[in-house]
Design a protein around this motif. Sequence first.
Motif, PDB file in Angstrom:
ATOM      1  N   GLU A   1       0.603  -1.213   0.228  1.00  0.00           N
ATOM      2  CA  GLU A   1      -0.057   0.022  -0.292  1.00  0.00           C
ATOM      3  C   GLU A   1       0.710   0.909   0.155  1.00  0.00           C
ATOM      4  O   GLU A   1       0.275   2.108  -0.823  1.00  0.00           O
ATOM      5  CB  GLU A   1      -0.420  -0.229   1.041  1.00  0.00           C
ATOM      6  N   ARG A   2       1.973   1.481   1.384  1.00  0.00           N
ATOM      7  CA  ARG A   2       2.630   2.472   0.565  1.00  0.00           C
ATOM      8  C   ARG A   2       3.847   2.679  -0.449  1.00  0.00           C
ATOM      9  O   ARG A   2       3.801   3.749  -1.063  1.00  0.00           O
ATOM     10  CB  ARG A   2       3.838   2.037   2.097  1.00  0.00           C
ATOM     11  N   LEU A   3       4.547   1.596  -1.183  1.00  0.00           N
ATOM     12  CA  LEU A   3       5.198   1.254  -1.907  1.00  0.00           C
ATOM     13  C   LEU A   3       4.268   2.248  -3.048  1.00  0.00           C
ATOM     14  O   LEU A   3       4.728   3.049  -4.557  1.00  0.00           O
ATOM     15  CB  LEU A   3       5.032  -0.001  -2.447  1.00  0.00           C
ATOM     16  N   VAL A   4       3.102   1.330  -3.509  1.00  0.00           N
ATOM     17  CA  VAL A   4       2.093   2.076  -4.713  1.00  0.00           C
ATOM     18  C   VAL A   4       1.474   3.870  -4.592  1.00  0.00           C
ATOM     19  O   VAL A   4       2.010   4.165  -5.161  1.00  0.00           O
ATOM     20  CB  VAL A   4       0.671   1.239  -4.298  1.00  0.00           C
ATOM     21  N   ALA A   5       1.386   4.198  -3.359  1.00  0.00           N
ATOM     22  CA  ALA A   5       1.150   5.480  -3.194  1.00  0.00           C
ATOM     23  C   ALA A   5       2.362   6.697  -2.952  1.00  0.00           C
ATOM     24  O   ALA A   5       2.545   7.203  -2.998  1.00  0.00           O
ATOM     25  CB  ALA A   5       0.775   5.695  -1.361  1.00  0.00           C
ATOM     26  N   ALA A   6       3.759   5.689  -2.395  1.00  0.00           N
ATOM     27  CA  ALA A   6       4.920   6.029  -2.797  1.00  0.00           C
ATOM     28  C   ALA A   6       5.549   6.227  -4.691  1.00  0.00           C
ATOM     29  O   ALA A   6       5.710   7.108  -4.484  1.00  0.00           O
ATOM     30  CB  ALA A   6       6.007   6.162  -1.767  1.00  0.00           C
ATOM     31  N   GLU A   7       4.932   5.173  -5.161  1.00  0.00           N
ATOM     32  CA  GLU A   7       5.402   5.583  -6.592  1.00  0.00           C
ATOM     33  C   GLU A   7       4.793   5.265  -7.877  1.00  0.00           C
ATOM     34  O   GLU A   7       4.276   4.382  -8.273  1.00  0.00           O
ATOM     35  CB  GLU A   7       6.934   4.779  -5.896  1.00  0.00           C
ATOM     36  N   PRO A   8       3.425   6.566  -7.706  1.00  0.00           N
ATOM     37  CA  PRO A   8       2.430   6.056  -8.307  1.00  0.00           C
ATOM     38  C   PRO A   8       2.344   5.557  -9.831  1.00  0.00           C
ATOM     39  O   PRO A   8       1.456   4.747 -10.638  1.00  0.00           O
ATOM     40  CB  PRO A   8       1.241   7.196  -7.974  1.00  0.00           C
ATOM     41  N   ASP A   9       3.650   5.907 -10.157  1.00  0.00           N
ATOM     42  CA  ASP A   9       4.107   5.351 -11.900  1.00  0.00           C
ATOM     43  C   ASP A   9       4.942   4.297 -12.000  1.00  0.00           C
ATOM     44  O   ASP A   9       5.405   4.236 -13.064  1.00  0.00           O
ATOM     45  CB  ASP A   9       4.849   7.128 -11.857  1.00  0.00           C
ATOM     46  N   SER A  10       4.748   3.774 -11.422  1.00  0.00           N
ATOM     47  CA  SER A  10       6.357   2.516 -11.317  1.00  0.00           C
ATOM     48  C   SER A  10       5.217   0.882 -11.753  1.00  0.00           C
ATOM     49  O   SER A  10       4.534   1.214 -11.802  1.00  0.00           O
ATOM     50  CB  SER A  10       6.592   2.056  -9.397  1.00  0.00           C
ATOM     51  N   GLU A  11       6.356  -0.112 -12.763  1.00  0.00           N
ATOM     52  CA  GLU A  11       5.902  -1.127 -12.652  1.00  0.00           C
ATOM     53  C   GLU A  11       4.906  -1.923 -11.952  1.00  0.00           C
ATOM     54  O   GLU A  11       3.949  -2.316 -12.304  1.00  0.00           O
ATOM     55  CB  GLU A  11       6.960  -1.846 -13.317  1.00  0.00           C
ATOM     56  N   ALA A  12       5.065  -1.319 -10.892  1.00  0.00           N
ATOM     57  CA  ALA A  12       4.470  -2.462 -10.106  1.00  0.00           C
ATOM     58  C   ALA A  12       3.092  -2.068  -9.725  1.00  0.00           C
ATOM     59  O   ALA A  12       2.045  -2.849  -9.820  1.00  0.00           O
ATOM     60  CB  ALA A  12       4.885  -2.624  -8.650  1.00  0.00           C
ATOM     61  N   ALA A  13       2.909  -0.193  -8.875  1.00  0.00           N
ATOM     62  CA  ALA A  13       2.048  -0.175  -9.389  1.00  0.00           C
ATOM     63  C   ALA A  13       0.658  -0.304 -10.400  1.00  0.00           C
ATOM     64  O   ALA A  13      -0.037  -0.240 -11.024  1.00  0.00           O
ATOM     65  CB  ALA A  13       2.362   1.374  -9.125  1.00  0.00           C
TER      66      ALA A  13
ATOM     67  N   ALA B   1      -3.377  -2.269 -13.647  1.00  0.00           N
ATOM     68  CA  ALA B   1      -4.513  -2.393 -15.299  1.00  0.00           C
ATOM     69  C   ALA B   1      -5.347  -3.845 -14.244  1.00  0.00           C
ATOM     70  O   ALA B   1      -6.159  -3.957 -15.232  1.00  0.00           O
ATOM     71  CB  ALA B   1      -2.708  -3.006 -15.551  1.00  0.00           C
ATOM     72  N   HIS B   2      -5.157  -4.249 -13.547  1.00  0.00           N
ATOM     73  CA  HIS B   2      -6.031  -5.465 -12.748  1.00  0.00           C
ATOM     74  C   HIS B   2      -7.308  -5.379 -12.282  1.00  0.00           C
ATOM     75  O   HIS B   2      -7.642  -5.778 -11.136  1.00  0.00           O
ATOM     76  CB  HIS B   2      -5.133  -7.100 -12.541  1.00  0.00           C
ATOM     77  N   ASP B   3      -6.983  -3.918 -11.179  1.00  0.00           N
ATOM     78  CA  ASP B   3      -7.835  -3.061 -10.679  1.00  0.00           C
ATOM     79  C   ASP B   3      -8.446  -3.829  -9.318  1.00  0.00           C
ATOM     80  O   ASP B   3      -8.442  -4.711  -8.257  1.00  0.00           O
ATOM     81  CB  ASP B   3      -9.401  -3.588 -11.646  1.00  0.00           C
ATOM     82  N   LEU B   4      -6.392  -3.912  -9.379  1.00  0.00           N
ATOM     83  CA  LEU B   4      -6.327  -4.247  -7.343  1.00  0.00           C
ATOM     84  C   LEU B   4      -5.766  -3.808  -6.932  1.00  0.00           C
ATOM     85  O   LEU B   4      -5.473  -3.806  -5.237  1.00  0.00           O
ATOM     86  CB  LEU B   4      -5.144  -6.053  -7.557  1.00  0.00           C
ATOM     87  N   THR B   5      -5.497  -2.512  -7.098  1.00  0.00           N
ATOM     88  CA  THR B   5      -5.330  -1.334  -6.270  1.00  0.00           C
ATOM     89  C   THR B   5      -5.511  -1.121  -4.834  1.00  0.00           C
ATOM     90  O   THR B   5      -5.412  -1.731  -3.299  1.00  0.00           O
ATOM     91  CB  THR B   5      -4.671  -0.433  -7.168  1.00  0.00           C
ATOM     92  N   GLY B   6      -7.160  -1.199  -4.880  1.00  0.00           N
ATOM     93  CA  GLY B   6      -7.772  -1.116  -4.047  1.00  0.00           C
ATOM     94  C   GLY B   6      -7.904  -2.026  -2.370  1.00  0.00           C
ATOM     95  O   GLY B   6      -8.539  -1.380  -1.481  1.00  0.00           O
ATOM     96  N   LEU B   7      -7.996  -3.006  -2.946  1.00  0.00           N
ATOM     97  CA  LEU B   7      -7.263  -4.191  -2.192  1.00  0.00           C
ATOM     98  C   LEU B   7      -6.064  -4.398  -0.941  1.00  0.00           C
ATOM     99  O   LEU B   7      -6.161  -4.868   0.099  1.00  0.00           O
ATOM    100  CB  LEU B   7      -7.753  -6.020  -3.249  1.00  0.00           C
ATOM    101  N   PHE B   8      -5.589  -3.771  -1.385  1.00  0.00           N
ATOM    102  CA  PHE B   8      -3.980  -3.240  -0.315  1.00  0.00           C
ATOM    103  C   PHE B   8      -4.548  -1.977   1.009  1.00  0.00           C
ATOM    104  O   PHE B   8      -4.259  -0.827  -0.318  1.00  0.00           O
ATOM    105  CB  PHE B   8      -2.957  -2.790  -1.598  1.00  0.00           C
ATOM    106  N   ASP B   9      -5.368  -2.720   1.032  1.00  0.00           N
ATOM    107  CA  ASP B   9      -5.774  -1.493   2.134  1.00  0.00           C
ATOM    108  C   ASP B   9      -5.494  -2.249   3.429  1.00  0.00           C
ATOM    109  O   ASP B   9      -6.542  -3.333   4.149  1.00  0.00           O
ATOM    110  CB  ASP B   9      -7.381  -1.402   2.455  1.00  0.00           C
ATOM    111  N   GLY B  10      -4.822  -1.535   4.497  1.00  0.00           N
ATOM    112  CA  GLY B  10      -4.048  -2.682   5.696  1.00  0.00           C
ATOM    113  C   GLY B  10      -5.409  -2.227   6.732  1.00  0.00           C
ATOM    114  O   GLY B  10      -6.068  -2.460   7.497  1.00  0.00           O
ATOM    115  N   THR B  11      -5.951  -1.016   6.653  1.00  0.00           N
ATOM    116  CA  THR B  11      -6.765  -0.735   7.545  1.00  0.00           C
ATOM    117  C   THR B  11      -7.471  -1.407   7.768  1.00  0.00           C
ATOM    118  O   THR B  11      -8.360  -1.782   8.748  1.00  0.00           O
ATOM    119  CB  THR B  11      -7.328   0.905   7.843  1.00  0.00           C
ATOM    120  N   THR B  12      -8.752  -1.722   6.781  1.00  0.00           N
ATOM    121  CA  THR B  12      -9.603  -2.211   6.507  1.00  0.00           C
ATOM    122  C   THR B  12      -9.341  -3.672   6.831  1.00  0.00           C
ATOM    123  O   THR B  12     -10.572  -4.521   7.367  1.00  0.00           O
ATOM    124  CB  THR B  12     -10.286  -1.955   4.770  1.00  0.00           C
TER     125      THR B  12
END
Length: 622
Positions: free
Chosen positions: A16-28, A33-44
């Motif tokens: 979650e932190r990685l994607v937030a810090a580097e939104p243009d990275s290959e991993a992000a 692209a597969h609609d997976l980003t929102g599922l990395f939600d540590g609080t919920t």
Amino acid sequence: MRHYPTDLLLAVEHVERLVAAEPDSEAARLLAAHDLTGLFDGTTLTEGLDELFGGLGQYPWRSLSGSDDVEEFSPVGTVLLDDDVPSRTLRGLLLGWATGNEVVIRTGRRDLWQAVTGLLRQAGFPLPDASVRGPRKDGVDGDDDTADGLLVDVPEPRVRIDAAAGARAGRAAAVLAADCRAEWVGRLFNRDYLVGTRLAVARSRDAEQDAGRVGAKLRYLVERARRTPYYRDLPRVADRSDLTLLPVLDKAELDAHTLPVSRDMSSDAPPSGEVLRSGATTGGPRYIVYSLADWSNMVREAVPVLYGVGLEKGDRLINALFGGSLYGGLITSSCEFSQMPIECYTTGQHITVDDLLTLVRSFSVNAVVGQPALILPMLREAKARDAGLRLEKVVYGGTAMTETDKAWLREHLGVRVISSIVAANDGAQLGYQCRELDGTLHHLCDDYNLIEVVDDDGRPLADGEAGELLVTSLQKFEGPLIRYRIGDVGRITVRDCGCGVSGRVLEYLGRSDGLIKVKARTVLYNEILAALSVFQVSRLQVEITSSDGTDTVIVRTESPLDLDPEKVRHLLSGEFEALSDRHAFGDGLEVFRLVVECHGEGALPRNAVSGKIKPVIDRRLE
């Protein structure tokens, strides 16, 4: 090897932190692209798993507040996921791992799932095994090796977010919350009801996993603590053996970085829970923040302790602990007792002898919990008024109770259970006495507050050696306490107890400020109190002053007897070299005086907030 859901949460938060810090990275970009980003939600996910397991801090058990039994969770083994919709597959992977299972993903998108599992493992937290295989065809696994395990079809949950809530809630987060309540997730683990097994017994029988279980808690605590300014640069730890890599927290440092002075130990999480304050018996007040999760953990862990000290279903209990002015004894215990099948009469420190006698006569009260400084004078007066007064149980905390007072309770009131709980507003319960332990011995609550014994320089001491206590609160994450020098002294041994609990036992030796140093000699406060047991002394205060080269020790006592100060002085001067008239200085020099003041019970001044008597007052330090 057992795996813990907290490690999965740390891995999710890393991504979650990685994607937030580097939104243009290959991993992000891959996750988006597969609609997976929102599922990395540590609080919920944290909130969902805490609800699923009835408290992450007790995993793999869950204590049952209505009894002294536990449930035990275990993984089913291997979970098979056929990758149809990537978001469903990720949900299956996360929940499969959270419940401790190996996960097999059968997919035509090998690169995607190898990348996702690689991202989750990147932070280095221990996670279960996972393998990625080709898609299932004609009843055979895609790699021509049939995988055995639970085949899970992750359903699309019924989640509806109306337009008004859309700005505040994301669909992915709502899905995670719904999953943790879903029937399909319940199939990922076994749940066994262990009738007759207490939480402390279950933990002590889990000795082979003890290091791994406490290590997982320590990893989680450190990562949570790193969210605060004070602990931002805290080194990461792998297991319990790394505890000594972390710095010792002294009281002065804690005071300087917590409320009301500073928010350095607070995170940016939304405010929730309860705020307590220290009793300020030995200094200025400090405010202690418990988030909602911290408070729930404290209550959840305290209920088994209260069963452990001898409370039982059907007891009628007077709660005379101190409360008000944000002091925690009454409010915390009231929350804990409300989870137990007992009838509670919450009076607080304002209870009177008339109140006590009415409750015993009219409601058949059989138990009292409170501080000895309050309840002992009250019980003696109540006995004087009603010769037939009887009680079964006395649970106490805050300060020690003398063996003389315990003997009086047994002889005159018929008390059969006298148990101590060692606790602090800073971090709640540290240890407790079962019916098998006496004196100052206490079972430790290491899965809640991990205790170390160290020397003056913070170096760990071997079992059996006395030293200062450091407390690491493993389930308190707002205002975290890591290796906190709490100001108490003790020694730890290991024993198999007759109550069924095996493990570490603390011999509590009192406050570290209970040292009386005069004439280059030292005597302990507890040693003086023990010597005065022949006079039935129940409370003691020692004050040290100095003037014109003469140190004066003033000993103030409380006792139900009418004591002769000169007889008390004679005993002390004969028993302790430090309190005698003998000294190694020149003849004719008055370097020391011993003064004794004898008072009736309840006469010494109590702290207005905590109800405690300050044990040692050294005016020479002022």
